[in-house]
Design a protein around this motif. Structure first.
Motif, short mmCIF file in Angstrom:
data_model
loop_
_atom_site.label_atom_id
_atom_site.label_comp_id
_atom_site.label_asym_id
_atom_site.label_seq_id
_atom_site.Cartn_x
_atom_site.Cartn_y
_atom_site.Cartn_z
N ASP A 21 29.81 68.09 34.23
CA ASP A 21 30.41 69.00 33.27
C ASP A 21 31.90 69.04 33.56
O ASP A 21 32.34 69.56 34.59
N HIS A 22 32.68 68.50 32.63
CA HIS A 22 34.12 68.32 32.83
C HIS A 22 34.81 69.61 33.27
O HIS A 22 35.53 69.61 34.27
N HIS A 23 34.60 70.69 32.57
CA HIS A 23 35.32 71.93 32.85
C HIS A 23 34.90 72.58 34.16
O HIS A 23 35.69 73.27 34.79
N GLU A 77 38.08 69.91 41.42
CA GLU A 77 37.48 69.61 42.72
C GLU A 77 37.08 68.14 42.80
O GLU A 77 37.19 67.51 43.85
N LEU A 78 36.63 67.59 41.68
CA LEU A 78 36.24 66.19 41.65
C LEU A 78 37.43 65.28 41.89
O LEU A 78 37.33 64.30 42.63
N HIS A 79 38.57 65.60 41.32
CA HIS A 79 39.78 64.81 41.58
C HIS A 79 40.16 64.86 43.05
O HIS A 79 40.58 63.84 43.62
N THR A 80 39.98 66.01 43.68
CA THR A 80 40.27 66.12 45.12
C THR A 80 39.36 65.20 45.92
O THR A 80 39.81 64.48 46.81
N VAL A 81 38.06 65.21 45.59
CA VAL A 81 37.11 64.33 46.29
C VAL A 81 37.50 62.87 46.09
O VAL A 81 37.50 62.08 47.03
N GLN A 82 37.86 62.50 44.86
CA GLN A 82 38.23 61.11 44.60
C GLN A 82 39.46 60.71 45.42
O GLN A 82 39.52 59.60 45.94
N HIS A 83 40.41 61.60 45.57
CA HIS A 83 41.57 61.30 46.39
C HIS A 83 41.21 61.22 47.87
O HIS A 83 41.73 60.39 48.60
N ASP A 84 40.28 62.08 48.30
CA ASP A 84 39.84 62.07 49.70
C ASP A 84 39.13 60.76 50.06
O ASP A 84 39.10 60.38 51.24
N TYR A 85 38.55 60.08 49.08
CA TYR A 85 37.79 58.85 49.33
C TYR A 85 38.48 57.62 48.75
O TYR A 85 37.83 56.60 48.52
N GLN A 86 39.78 57.67 48.57
CA GLN A 86 40.46 56.51 47.99
C GLN A 86 40.44 55.30 48.92
O GLN A 86 40.69 54.18 48.48
N GLY A 109 31.24 64.94 24.70
CA GLY A 109 31.37 66.39 24.57
C GLY A 109 31.97 66.97 25.84
O GLY A 109 32.99 66.49 26.33
N GLU A 110 31.33 68.00 26.37
CA GLU A 110 31.81 68.63 27.60
C GLU A 110 31.39 67.84 28.85
O GLU A 110 31.85 68.13 29.95
N TRP A 111 30.50 66.87 28.67
CA TRP A 111 30.02 66.08 29.80
C TRP A 111 30.75 64.75 29.87
O TRP A 111 31.17 64.20 28.85
N CYS A 112 30.90 64.26 31.08
CA CYS A 112 31.55 62.98 31.32
C CYS A 112 30.61 62.09 32.13
O CYS A 112 29.80 62.58 32.92
N TYR A 171 27.04 61.99 49.04
CA TYR A 171 26.56 63.33 49.37
C TYR A 171 27.53 64.39 48.89
O TYR A 171 27.11 65.46 48.43
N ASP A 172 28.83 64.12 48.97
CA ASP A 172 29.81 65.09 48.47
C ASP A 172 29.68 65.25 46.95
O ASP A 172 29.74 66.36 46.43
N LEU A 173 29.50 64.15 46.24
CA LEU A 173 29.33 64.24 44.79
C LEU A 173 28.07 65.01 44.42
O LEU A 173 28.06 65.82 43.50
N ARG A 174 26.99 64.78 45.15
CA ARG A 174 25.73 65.46 44.87
C ARG A 174 25.80 66.95 45.19
O ARG A 174 24.96 67.72 44.74
N ASN A 175 26.78 67.37 45.95
CA ASN A 175 26.90 68.75 46.36
C ASN A 175 27.54 69.64 45.29
O ASN A 175 27.56 70.85 45.43
#
Length: 130
Positions: A61-63, A68-77, A89-92, A110-114
């Protein structure tokens, strides 16, 4: 062992329709099979070692989770090489292409699933050949 679960009505209806269409004898048997498959996927992810190449596909759900998702993506670059993103729609739906240590990729999964706003995370991986 008997246990009870809280399951949304629509999910239970879809589950019942599925196991009945497959000709499984009972809901209990279908739940046991689903649990076995879940445990096997987990074991496969846990058993990965060394360097892996993986595609992680997840919906969210985008909103609800975008910052937080962008932070995780940067943490795992260090393991995320590229992503592909589509809106519905509201989902990506996002695909992250990863290469790196199995441990780091596993941590990312595991971080994504959390995240509550993440619906599913599917992993396809392989160990590169020499």
């Amino acid at each position: 062992m008997r246990t009870s679960l809280n399951v949304p009505d629509d999910l239970l209806a879809a589950f019942d329709e599925t196991w009945q269409a497959e000709g499984i004898d009972s809901r209990s048997r279908a739940v046991r099979e689903a649990m076995q498959e879940y445990a096997e996927r987990h074991a496969s992810l846990e058993d990965a070692a060394g360097e892996v190449v993986a595609a992680l596909v997840f919906d969210y759900d985008h909103h609800e989770v975008i910052e937080e998702l962008h932070t995780v993506q940067h943490d795992y670059q260090d393991v995320m090489q590229s992503t592909s993103h589509v809106h519905q729609g509201e989902w990506c739906l996002e695909t992250a292409f990863c290469r790196g240590s199995a441990e780091r990729v596993r941590e990312l999964v595991y971080d994504l699933r959390n995240f509550d706003g993440v619906g599913r995370v599917k992993v396809t991986s392989l160990e590169p050949t020499a």
